[in-house]
Write a protein that holds these residues in place. Structure first.
Motif, PDB file in Angstrom:
ATOM      1  N   ALA A  56       0.824  -1.200   0.000  1.00 53.45           N
ATOM      2  CA  ALA A  56       0.000   0.000   0.000  1.00 53.45           C
ATOM      3  C   ALA A  56       0.863   1.257   0.000  1.00 53.45           C
ATOM      4  O   ALA A  56       0.500   2.272  -0.605  1.00 53.45           O
ATOM      5  CB  ALA A  56      -0.928  -0.005   1.212  1.00 53.45           C
ATOM      6  N   GLU A  57       2.018   1.205   0.657  1.00 51.70           N
ATOM      7  CA  GLU A  57       2.892   2.370   0.746  1.00 51.70           C
ATOM      8  C   GLU A  57       3.913   2.446  -0.391  1.00 51.70           C
ATOM      9  O   GLU A  57       4.639   3.421  -0.501  1.00 51.70           O
ATOM     10  CB  GLU A  57       3.639   2.348   2.082  1.00 51.70           C
ATOM     11  CG  GLU A  57       2.724   2.481   3.277  1.00 51.70           C
ATOM     12  CD  GLU A  57       3.450   2.282   4.593  1.00 51.70           C
ATOM     13  OE1 GLU A  57       4.679   2.080   4.562  1.00 51.70           O
ATOM     14  OE2 GLU A  57       2.792   2.328   5.634  1.00 51.70           O
ATOM     15  N   LEU A  58       3.993   1.424  -1.231  1.00 47.43           N
ATOM     16  CA  LEU A  58       5.008   1.353  -2.271  1.00 47.43           C
ATOM     17  C   LEU A  58       4.963   2.511  -3.270  1.00 47.43           C
ATOM     18  O   LEU A  58       6.008   3.091  -3.568  1.00 47.43           O
ATOM     19  CB  LEU A  58       4.919   0.003  -2.997  1.00 47.43           C
ATOM     20  CG  LEU A  58       6.016  -0.310  -3.990  1.00 47.43           C
ATOM     21  CD1 LEU A  58       7.362  -0.390  -3.271  1.00 47.43           C
ATOM     22  CD2 LEU A  58       5.737  -1.606  -4.705  1.00 47.43           C
ATOM     23  N   PRO A  59       3.814   2.911  -3.824  1.00 46.19           N
ATOM     24  CA  PRO A  59       3.826   4.029  -4.785  1.00 46.19           C
ATOM     25  C   PRO A  59       4.355   5.333  -4.184  1.00 46.19           C
ATOM     26  O   PRO A  59       5.126   6.048  -4.822  1.00 46.19           O
ATOM     27  CB  PRO A  59       2.359   4.160  -5.202  1.00 46.19           C
ATOM     28  CG  PRO A  59       1.760   2.830  -4.950  1.00 46.19           C
ATOM     29  CD  PRO A  59       2.485   2.285  -3.759  1.00 46.19           C
ATOM     30  N   ALA A  60       3.948   5.635  -2.958  1.00 45.76           N
ATOM     31  CA  ALA A  60       4.435   6.860  -2.318  1.00 45.76           C
ATOM     32  C   ALA A  60       5.930   6.768  -2.054  1.00 45.76           C
ATOM     33  O   ALA A  60       6.675   7.740  -2.228  1.00 45.76           O
ATOM     34  CB  ALA A  60       3.682   7.108  -1.017  1.00 45.76           C
ATOM     35  N   TYR A  61       6.384   5.590  -1.662  1.00 45.61           N
ATOM     36  CA  TYR A  61       7.806   5.392  -1.378  1.00 45.61           C
ATOM     37  C   TYR A  61       8.640   5.551  -2.642  1.00 45.61           C
ATOM     38  O   TYR A  61       9.672   6.230  -2.645  1.00 45.61           O
ATOM     39  CB  TYR A  61       8.000   4.005  -0.762  1.00 45.61           C
ATOM     40  CG  TYR A  61       9.412   3.666  -0.407  1.00 45.61           C
ATOM     41  CD1 TYR A  61      10.065   4.318   0.636  1.00 45.61           C
ATOM     42  CD2 TYR A  61      10.114   2.692  -1.109  1.00 45.61           C
ATOM     43  CE1 TYR A  61      11.367   4.007   0.968  1.00 45.61           C
ATOM     44  CE2 TYR A  61      11.417   2.383  -0.794  1.00 45.61           C
ATOM     45  CZ  TYR A  61      12.033   3.038   0.251  1.00 45.61           C
ATOM     46  OH  TYR A  61      13.335   2.740   0.566  1.00 45.61           O
TER      47      TYR A  61
END
Length: 150
Positions: A56-61
Motif C-alpha cells: 500500500a505504501e510502495l507508490p508513495a515510497y
C-alpha cells in the motif's frame, strides 16, 4: 551348507488401527464449501498484514525516491536504455548476418569506403589538413566556439 538360517517359528504380526481420515481432510461427499472473499484485517496472518502495508505504501515510497534522486534515476534509466539499444542492435546485425550474400556485400562496401577515405584524406599532407579543418569546424558547431581565441 547351513549358511542360511531357517526358522521354524511363525512370524509375529502387529495390528495398528488407522483412523478413516488421519490428516483431517474434508472428504464430505464432494461438496464445495463457500469461502467468503472479504477477509478482515484481523483474519490475516502477521506476514500478510506486513506485506499488505508495504504494497500500500510502495507508490508513495517510489515517488519519494524519484523526487530525492531524480538525476540518479534518470541516469540509471538511460543506462538501461543504452543496454537495451545495444542488445537490439546486436540482434538485428546477427539477423542480417544470417542472410546469404548480404554480409559479404557489406564487407565489400566497407573495404571500398575505407580505401576511398584513405586515398581521399590520408595520403597527402594537404588533404590531411583539410580533414583536420573539417573535424575542427564540426567540433565547434557541436560544442560551441572556444572562448580563449576570440
Amino acid at each position: 551348507m547351513s549358511d542360511t538360517l531357517e526358522s521354524t517359528q511363525p512370524l509375529e504380526t502387529t495390528t495398528v488401527d488407522i483412523p478413516a481420515n488421519p490428516l483431517g481432510l474434508n472428504t464430505g461427499g464432494g461438496s464445495i464449501s463457500n469461502v467468503s472473499p472479504n477477509l478482515s484485517a484481523a483474519d490475516l496472518p502477521d506476514w500478510a498484514k506486513q506485506a499488505t502495508d508495504i504494497l500500500a505504501e510502495l507508490p508513495a515510497y517510489l515517488g519519494q525516491i524519484y523526487k530525492n534522486n531524480k538525476s540518479a534515476v534518470i541516469t540509471l534509466g538511460l543506462f538501461f536504455g543504452i543496454i537495451v539499444g545495444v542488445k537490439l542492435t546486436l540482434a538485428i546485425l546477427s539477423a542480417i548476418n544470417e542472410i546469404p550474400l548480404l554480409a559479404p556485400t557489406f564487407e565489400l562496401v566497407g573495404i571500398g569506403y575505407t580505401s576511398w577515405f584513405v586515398y581521399r584524406y590520408l595520403l597527402q599532407a594537404s588533404t590531411r589538413k583539410e580533414l583536420t579543418d573539417e573535424i575542427d569546424s564540426f567540433k565547434s558547431e557541436v560544442l560551441g566556439q572556444k572562448n580563449g581565441n576570440a
